[in-house]
Design a protein around this motif. Structure first.
Motif, PDB file in Angstrom:
ATOM      1  N   MET A   1       0.950  -1.140   0.092  1.00  0.00           N
ATOM      2  CA  MET A   1       0.057   0.159   0.077  1.00  0.00           C
ATOM      3  C   MET A   1       0.981   1.239  -0.159  1.00  0.00           C
ATOM      4  N   ASP A   2       0.759   2.132  -1.088  1.00  0.00           N
ATOM      5  CA  ASP A   2       1.700   3.342  -1.210  1.00  0.00           C
ATOM      6  C   ASP A   2       1.098   4.613  -0.717  1.00  0.00           C
ATOM      7  N   PHE A   3       1.315   5.336   0.228  1.00  0.00           N
ATOM      8  CA  PHE A   3       0.788   6.287   0.747  1.00  0.00           C
ATOM      9  C   PHE A   3       1.490   7.634   0.028  1.00  0.00           C
ATOM     10  N   GLU A   4       2.294   7.505  -0.678  1.00  0.00           N
ATOM     11  CA  GLU A   4       3.066   8.691  -1.488  1.00  0.00           C
ATOM     12  C   GLU A   4       1.944   9.036  -2.624  1.00  0.00           C
ATOM     13  N   LEU A   5       1.802  10.530  -2.850  1.00  0.00           N
ATOM     14  CA  LEU A   5       0.978  10.690  -4.018  1.00  0.00           C
ATOM     15  C   LEU A   5       1.950  10.765  -5.285  1.00  0.00           C
ATOM     16  N   THR A   6       1.224  10.102  -6.448  1.00  0.00           N
ATOM     17  CA  THR A   6       2.135  10.326  -7.641  1.00  0.00           C
ATOM     18  C   THR A   6       2.338  11.807  -8.013  1.00  0.00           C
ATOM     19  N   ALA A   7       3.107  11.943  -9.106  1.00  0.00           N
ATOM     20  CA  ALA A   7       3.528  13.229  -9.751  1.00  0.00           C
ATOM     21  C   ALA A   7       2.162  13.738 -10.051  1.00  0.00           C
ATOM     22  N   GLU A   8       1.222  13.085 -10.713  1.00  0.00           N
ATOM     23  CA  GLU A   8       0.045  13.523 -11.424  1.00  0.00           C
ATOM     24  C   GLU A   8      -1.185  14.074 -10.212  1.00  0.00           C
ATOM     25  N   GLN A   9      -0.866  13.517  -9.149  1.00  0.00           N
ATOM     26  CA  GLN A   9      -1.692  13.824  -7.790  1.00  0.00           C
ATOM     27  C   GLN A   9      -1.081  14.884  -7.186  1.00  0.00           C
ATOM     28  N   GLU A  10       0.198  15.063  -6.945  1.00  0.00           N
ATOM     29  CA  GLU A  10       0.838  16.246  -6.607  1.00  0.00           C
ATOM     30  C   GLU A  10       0.485  17.380  -7.401  1.00  0.00           C
ATOM     31  N   ALA A  11       0.440  17.291  -8.806  1.00  0.00           N
ATOM     32  CA  ALA A  11       0.127  18.356  -9.607  1.00  0.00           C
ATOM     33  C   ALA A  11      -1.441  19.007  -9.463  1.00  0.00           C
ATOM     34  N   LEU A  12      -2.202  17.957  -9.213  1.00  0.00           N
ATOM     35  CA  LEU A  12      -3.579  18.181  -8.936  1.00  0.00           C
ATOM     36  C   LEU A  12      -3.633  18.971  -7.595  1.00  0.00           C
ATOM     37  N   LYS A  13      -3.157  18.478  -6.642  1.00  0.00           N
ATOM     38  CA  LYS A  13      -3.068  19.456  -5.355  1.00  0.00           C
ATOM     39  C   LYS A  13      -2.483  20.894  -5.489  1.00  0.00           C
ATOM     40  N   ASP A  14      -1.388  20.859  -6.306  1.00  0.00           N
ATOM     41  CA  ASP A  14      -0.941  22.331  -6.506  1.00  0.00           C
ATOM     42  C   ASP A  14      -1.647  23.190  -7.342  1.00  0.00           C
ATOM     43  N   ALA A  15      -2.276  22.584  -8.407  1.00  0.00           N
ATOM     44  CA  ALA A  15      -3.240  23.302  -8.998  1.00  0.00           C
ATOM     45  C   ALA A  15      -4.574  23.711  -8.389  1.00  0.00           C
ATOM     46  N   VAL A  16      -4.986  22.853  -7.665  1.00  0.00           N
ATOM     47  CA  VAL A  16      -6.341  23.317  -6.578  1.00  0.00           C
ATOM     48  C   VAL A  16      -5.870  24.308  -5.764  1.00  0.00           C
ATOM     49  N   ARG A  17      -4.875  24.014  -5.039  1.00  0.00           N
ATOM     50  CA  ARG A  17      -4.463  24.931  -4.057  1.00  0.00           C
ATOM     51  C   ARG A  17      -4.297  26.574  -4.535  1.00  0.00           C
ATOM     52  N   ALA A  18      -3.513  26.441  -5.894  1.00  0.00           N
ATOM     53  CA  ALA A  18      -3.315  27.999  -6.468  1.00  0.00           C
ATOM     54  C   ALA A  18      -4.593  28.490  -6.944  1.00  0.00           C
ATOM     55  N   LEU A  19      -5.599  27.735  -7.432  1.00  0.00           N
ATOM     56  CA  LEU A  19      -6.918  28.176  -7.786  1.00  0.00           C
ATOM     57  C   LEU A  19      -7.641  28.809  -6.753  1.00  0.00           C
ATOM     58  N   LEU A  20      -7.639  28.039  -5.589  1.00  0.00           N
ATOM     59  CA  LEU A  20      -8.170  28.478  -4.466  1.00  0.00           C
ATOM     60  C   LEU A  20      -7.861  29.889  -3.733  1.00  0.00           C
ATOM     61  N   LYS A  21      -6.453  29.539  -3.737  1.00  0.00           N
ATOM     62  CA  LYS A  21      -5.561  31.005  -3.004  1.00  0.00           C
ATOM     63  C   LYS A  21      -5.966  32.143  -4.048  1.00  0.00           C
TER      64      LYS A  21
END
Length: 374
Positions: A1-21
């Motif tokens: 079970m891998d608890f680390e985010l993939t590169a795509e998931q990290e990109a999603l997190k960064d994009a959503v955070r930037a939009l909401l900020k």
């Protein structure tokens, strides 16, 4: 079970955070929550353009075909920035129910509309007198020449005030079933309410309201999956909110001075902050585990309940301590820490509080089954 985010998931997190900020600061969140709708249409459209609304919708219906991990990533950022848009209630949850309960035509109609941001759904399952995890479902449906007619009432429909359609649980010939109801249909009456954290909802009554039955073979299984998904998503939102509340609190301790020195120099306050950090990390760990289990296609209500129990305990402790450590400013409406505490308390009481989950786990009630979703 891998608890680390993939590169795509990290990109999603960064994009959503930037939009909401870009979209919100604290004062704008406050003004939005105090407004008539409680969220902003332009931000909803921006989330649609980014693909967030159709995140879990299959690609054939205009979505991204993502799973629970991506849902948790988005909800974590929504919690971190205290965003009021009803992404979970009006997009993620109804999309999952339609995807699991609808036929191809129903999926084409409703999932495409959710992904396009042109239609908001809401799940109407709770009724007056219900207490999690027990649902009596007294609402009834009877066949008509054109479909079905629904009669009954649903309470605490999260963001049911702004939904365009409702997914309603009801009994038809003694069998539990799911129905889609247009909120503009004759016989549908909505009574909006506002919760203490500024979010919205509605109590809904049905008087022979026209309804369309979803094609699910086992409505109970679909509802259990939807509840597990919502529990895990709320846990992710709470962890994001606790992260930010803890950051604000520790930052305040370093800049607020007493007797000529920062509050952070007092050992007792350091210990209290350290205890909060441990609680948040425990909540994060169990939330990550519950998300990973759900990602593997297993809607394990026991795992979800354990995560929610820890989140409830951490949220209450952190909310109280964060306000206390901020002192007098922490209880004012002008400071964000009280608003975070209010949201955490609301999440704590949604779909069962700490006592409910503890009692359910201890008594191993019938609702606690491990459901493998193919």
């Amino acid at each position: 079970m891998d608890f680390e985010l993939t590169a795509e998931q990290e990109a999603l997190k960064d994009a959503v955070r930037a939009l909401l900020k870009r979209s919100y600061d604290f004062d704008l969140v406050k003004r939005t929550l105090d407004g008539d709708q409680g969220w902003r249409t332009d931000v909803w459209q921006a989330l649609r353009d980014m693909g967030v609304l159709g995140l879990t919708v299959g690609e054939e219906y205009g979505g991204a075909g993502a799973g629970p991990v991506e849902v948790a990533v988005v909800m974590g950022e929504i919690g971190r920035l205290h965003i009021p848009e009803p992404v979970l209630s009006c997009a993620f949850v109804p999309a999952e129910v339609i995807a699991r309960a609808g036929d191809h035509r129903q999926k084409e109609t409703y999932l495409s509309a959710i992904a396009a941001g042109s239609s908001l759904g809401a799940l109407a399952h709770e009724e007056e007198g219900d207490r999690w995890p027990h649902r009596r479902v007294a609402t009834t449906a009877r066949p008509t020449a054109d479909g079905y007619a629904l009669s009954g009432a649903k309470a605490l429909v999260r963001h049911g005030d702004c939904a365009d359609f409702l997914i309603v649980s009801a009994r038809c010939d003694g069998e539990l079933a799911l129905f889609v109801v247009d909120v503009s249909a004759e016989g549908v009456t909505r009574t909006p309410y506002r919760s203490h954290d500024g979010r919205r909802g509605a109590h809904v009554t049905f008087a022979d309201a026209a309804a369309e039955r979803l094609a699910a073979g086992d409505a109970a299984e679909v509802l259990r999956y939807a509840e597990v998904l919502e529990q895990v998503a709320l846990c992710a939102e709470a962890v994001g909110a606790m992260d930010e509340a803890l950051r604000m609190t520790t930052e305040y301790l370093t800049v607020r001075r007493q007797f000529g020195v920062p509050l952070s120099s007092f050992q007792a306050l350091k210990h209290r902050a350290a205890d909060l950090y441990v609680l948040v990390e425990l909540a994060r760990s169990l939330t990550l585990y519950a998300t990973s289990v759900l990602e593997e296609g297993i809607a394990d209500v026991v795992v979800a309940s354990r995560a929610k129990l820890q989140v409830c305990r951490a949220a209450r402790a952190l909310g109280h301590e964060a306000i206390h450590l901020h002192g007098g400013i922490g209880v004012t409406d002008e400071h964000p820490i009280g608003h975070y505490a209010s949201r955490l308390m609301s999440i704590e009481q949604t779909l069962g509080g700490a006592d409910d989950h503890l009692a359910a786990l201890a008594s191993a009630v019938d609702e606690y089954e491990t459901i493998t979703v193919g």
